[in-house]
Each structure stands twice: as C-alpha cells, then as structure tokens.
Design a protein around this motif. Structure first.
Motif, PDB file in Angstrom:
ATOM      1  N   VAL A  35       2.812 -51.713  -1.948  1.00 47.43           N
ATOM      2  CA  VAL A  35       3.593 -50.595  -1.398  1.00 47.43           C
ATOM      3  C   VAL A  35       2.710 -49.347  -1.305  1.00 47.43           C
ATOM      4  O   VAL A  35       2.807 -48.579  -0.346  1.00 47.43           O
ATOM      5  CB  VAL A  35       4.856 -50.341  -2.243  1.00 47.43           C
ATOM      6  N   TYR A  36       1.832 -49.160  -2.286  1.00 46.75           N
ATOM      7  CA  TYR A  36       0.889 -48.031  -2.264  1.00 46.75           C
ATOM      8  C   TYR A  36       0.011 -48.097  -1.012  1.00 46.75           C
ATOM      9  O   TYR A  36      -0.207 -47.082  -0.340  1.00 46.75           O
ATOM     10  CB  TYR A  36       0.025 -48.055  -3.525  1.00 46.75           C
ATOM     11  N   LYS A  37      -0.497 -49.297  -0.706  1.00 51.76           N
ATOM     12  CA  LYS A  37      -1.362 -49.454   0.461  1.00 51.76           C
ATOM     13  C   LYS A  37      -0.628 -49.124   1.754  1.00 51.76           C
ATOM     14  O   LYS A  37      -1.176 -48.483   2.654  1.00 51.76           O
ATOM     15  CB  LYS A  37      -1.898 -50.884   0.534  1.00 51.76           C
ATOM     16  N   VAL A  38       0.640 -49.548   1.841  1.00 54.84           N
ATOM     17  CA  VAL A  38       1.413 -49.287   3.056  1.00 54.84           C
ATOM     18  C   VAL A  38       1.684 -47.793   3.192  1.00 54.84           C
ATOM     19  O   VAL A  38       1.564 -47.222   4.281  1.00 54.84           O
ATOM     20  CB  VAL A  38       2.729 -50.095   3.047  1.00 54.84           C
ATOM     21  N   LEU A  39       2.048 -47.146   2.078  1.00 55.14           N
ATOM     22  CA  LEU A  39       2.315 -45.710   2.121  1.00 55.14           C
ATOM     23  C   LEU A  39       1.049 -44.927   2.463  1.00 55.14           C
ATOM     24  O   LEU A  39       1.085 -43.987   3.269  1.00 55.14           O
ATOM     25  CB  LEU A  39       2.896 -45.225   0.788  1.00 55.14           C
ATOM     26  N   ALA A  40      -0.067 -45.304   1.891  1.00 53.19           N
ATOM     27  CA  ALA A  40      -1.331 -44.631   2.206  1.00 53.19           C
ATOM     28  C   ALA A  40      -1.680 -44.808   3.686  1.00 53.19           C
ATOM     29  O   ALA A  40      -2.191 -43.884   4.328  1.00 53.19           O
ATOM     30  CB  ALA A  40      -2.452 -45.182   1.329  1.00 53.19           C
ATOM     31  N   SER A  41      -1.384 -45.967   4.243  1.00 57.81           N
ATOM     32  CA  SER A  41      -1.635 -46.202   5.657  1.00 57.81           C
ATOM     33  C   SER A  41      -0.725 -45.342   6.529  1.00 57.81           C
ATOM     34  O   SER A  41      -1.158 -44.807   7.553  1.00 57.81           O
ATOM     35  CB  SER A  41      -1.421 -47.683   5.976  1.00 57.81           C
ATOM     36  N   ALA A  42       0.536 -45.198   6.130  1.00 59.81           N
ATOM     37  CA  ALA A  42       1.468 -44.363   6.897  1.00 59.81           C
ATOM     38  C   ALA A  42       1.022 -42.904   6.882  1.00 59.81           C
ATOM     39  O   ALA A  42       1.092 -42.210   7.905  1.00 59.81           O
ATOM     40  CB  ALA A  42       2.877 -44.491   6.336  1.00 59.81           C
ATOM     41  N   VAL A  43       0.534 -42.432   5.731  1.00 54.42           N
ATOM     42  CA  VAL A  43       0.036 -41.056   5.629  1.00 54.42           C
ATOM     43  C   VAL A  43      -1.204 -40.884   6.503  1.00 54.42           C
ATOM     44  O   VAL A  43      -1.348 -39.879   7.206  1.00 54.42           O
ATOM     45  CB  VAL A  43      -0.255 -40.692   4.159  1.00 54.42           C
ATOM     46  N   ALA A  44      -2.096 -41.874   6.483  1.00 50.09           N
ATOM     47  CA  ALA A  44      -3.301 -41.800   7.310  1.00 50.09           C
ATOM     48  C   ALA A  44      -2.946 -41.832   8.797  1.00 50.09           C
ATOM     49  O   ALA A  44      -3.557 -41.130   9.599  1.00 50.09           O
ATOM     50  CB  ALA A  44      -4.240 -42.955   6.969  1.00 50.09           C
ATOM     51  N   ASN A  45      -1.941 -42.634   9.163  1.00 51.54           N
ATOM     52  CA  ASN A  45      -1.500 -42.665  10.566  1.00 51.54           C
ATOM     53  C   ASN A  45      -0.966 -41.306  10.998  1.00 51.54           C
ATOM     54  O   ASN A  45      -1.230 -40.843  12.102  1.00 51.54           O
ATOM     55  CB  ASN A  45      -0.416 -43.727  10.762  1.00 51.54           C
ATOM     56  N   ALA A  46      -0.195 -40.666  10.123  1.00 45.70           N
ATOM     57  CA  ALA A  46       0.364 -39.352  10.453  1.00 45.70           C
ATOM     58  C   ALA A  46      -0.746 -38.313  10.594  1.00 45.70           C
ATOM     59  O   ALA A  46      -0.698 -37.450  11.473  1.00 45.70           O
ATOM     60  CB  ALA A  46       1.357 -38.924   9.382  1.00 45.70           C
ATOM     61  N   GLU A  47      -1.737 -38.416   9.725  1.00 41.00           N
ATOM     62  CA  GLU A  47      -2.826 -37.437   9.744  1.00 41.00           C
ATOM     63  C   GLU A  47      -3.742 -37.631  10.958  1.00 41.00           C
ATOM     64  O   GLU A  47      -4.088 -36.673  11.647  1.00 41.00           O
ATOM     65  CB  GLU A  47      -3.641 -37.566   8.451  1.00 41.00           C
TER      66      GLU A  47
END
Length: 152
Positions: A57-69
């Motif tokens: 779940v951490y990896k998915v959330l980090a990916s979502a944050v990176a996508n937004a950025e």
C-alpha cells in the motif's frame, strides 16, 4: 462535460497496483488506516504499520503522490488521500495432497489496490493578512472601552 449539479473537481492523481499477491481483506485493513489522511502523514503511518500489506500500500501511495507531482504539477505537501479501496483479483487455485488420496484446494488470493490523491485548497495568505488587520483595528477600540471603564 460536467453536468449542472456536479461539484467542482479538484486536481489529483491516482495509482493502481493490480494482481498483488495479498488477500483483499488483509489489504483493506491497511487501506482503511490511511483513507482521508494527508498524503505525507499517510506515508508515515504506512511506514510504521506492522502489517505485511502496508509495504504494498505504501508503494501505491508513493506512486500516486509521484504521479500528482510529475504529471499534474501539484505540491506533494498539499495532497490528501481522497480515495482508497481494494478490489478482489483473480484467485490462483492450487491443490494440496491429503490423507487417503484426497486433495484439498488452496486458494491463493490476489487483489487490486487503488489509491487516489487530490490537492487540498489551502487558505490564501491575503485572507490571513486581512484578518490580522481587522484584529488590530479591534484592539484599540477594546483598549479605549477598558480605559473609559476605569475612569468612572
């Protein structure tokens, strides 16, 4: 095209991890911890959560944050976990030999983890400055009323 009654859509991004070798119920326990939290705080919660699913779940959330950025040019500090859910994926069926020639089915479950983040509207500094000016204007009036009470 948005309909007349639709709320304004806030900018955001999402990430999906598919076919993750976790039971959906175990992944949902972890996803429920971070739903609605600010993204930075949610990453910290996941980093120290004892469940094994927290790593995925951490990896998915980090990916979502990176996508937004990177894709949406959003500030990562102003993101909120708006949507987080886990769907059931395909189940891998295996067989385990048992006594007297029997076989028991073993179900190795998979899941799809989806996390969406959106930008939080922050208060503008101009409004804060206007509020401070109003407070300063109210202070002398309060001081004058206190000085007149002491004179009576």
């Amino acid at each position: 095209m948005p309909a007349k009654g639709d709320a304004p859509v806030l900018p955001g991004a999402r990430a999906i991890a598919r076919h993750v070798r976790l039971s959906p119920t175990k992944a949902r326990r972890v996803v429920n911890l971070v739903r609605g939290l600010p993204a930075k705080e949610a990453l910290i919660v996941l980093q120290f959560a004892p469940q094994a699913a927290s790593e995925q779940v951490y990896k998915v959330l980090a990916s979502a944050v990176a996508n937004a950025e990177n894709n949406e040019r959003l500030d990562p500090d102003a993101l909120l976990v708006s949507e987080a859910f886990v769907d059931e994926g395909p189940t891998l069926k295996r067989f385990r030999p048992r006594a007297q020639g029997r076989a028991y089915r073993i179900r190795k479950r998979t899941c799809h983890i989806t996390i969406a983040v959106e930008a939080v509207q922050t208060a503008r500094p101009a409004k804060k400055a206007a509020a401070k000016k109003a407070d300063k204007a109210a202070e002398p009036a309060a001081a004058e009323s206190q000085s007149t009470e002491g004179a009576e």
